[in-house]
Motif scaffolding. Structure first.
Motif: not given
Length: 160
Positions: A128-150
């Motif tokens: 949804s951030y880049v419609p048409g992207t080739k990346m087949a990944f649903v994302g990381v929804k939990k903020k704590e996991q996003q923070d740690a990953l970033i």
């Protein structure tokens, strides 16, 4: 679905299954069998789709979440692109510019410069951030996991 997308989705599923302990522990374990097989030469796996160096870090959650990314991305300078581009040196750089990787036109034209903010928006839902992207990944929804990953990515993708 393109072969690359299917493989990426399959690898992500397998990594998620492994990282979530996809083994039923109520079943009785079978004893391991030993086989005496002589090998004449040392086998090494040089397949760019499988080879990955996952750098150590004190940030254990970030490293664990990165396992989902490692199915498709390398982060160490000099390692090859896989299904996705090598992420080394990504912070502060425009998306879609890594030489040797074929990006979707949508990603190249979006004008993203990778920062904590843009990576978080990407991680929420890449499609949804880049419609048409080739990346087949649903994302990381939990903020704590996003923070740690970033935080992990900021540490391990620094250019040397």
């Amino acid at each position: 679905m393109k072969n690359g997308s299917f493989i990426a989705a399959l690898l992500c599923f397998l990594m998620l299954n492994v990282s979530c302990g996809g083994r039923d522990k109520t079943k009785k374990e079978e004893p391991e069998q030993e086989f005496n097989i002589k090998k004449n030469k040392v086998e090494t796996n040089t397949s760019p789709a499988v080879a990955a160096t996952i750098p150590q870090s004190e940030n254990k959650l970030g490293r664990r979440v990165f396992l989902l990314c490692a199915a498709c991305h390398n982060v160490v300078k000099g390692e090859p692109h896989k299904v996705g581009p090598n992420l080394n040196g990504m912070f502060g750089k425009k998306a879609g510019i890594k030489e040797g990787f074929v990006y979707s036109e949508e990603l190249k034209n979006k004008g993203i410069v990778w920062s904590e903010k843009t990576i978080r928006e990407w991680l929420e839902n890449p499609a949804s951030y880049v419609p048409g992207t080739k990346m087949a990944f649903v994302g990381v929804k939990k903020k704590e996991q996003q923070d740690a990953l970033i935080t992990y990515l900021k540490e391990v993708t620094k250019e040397q």
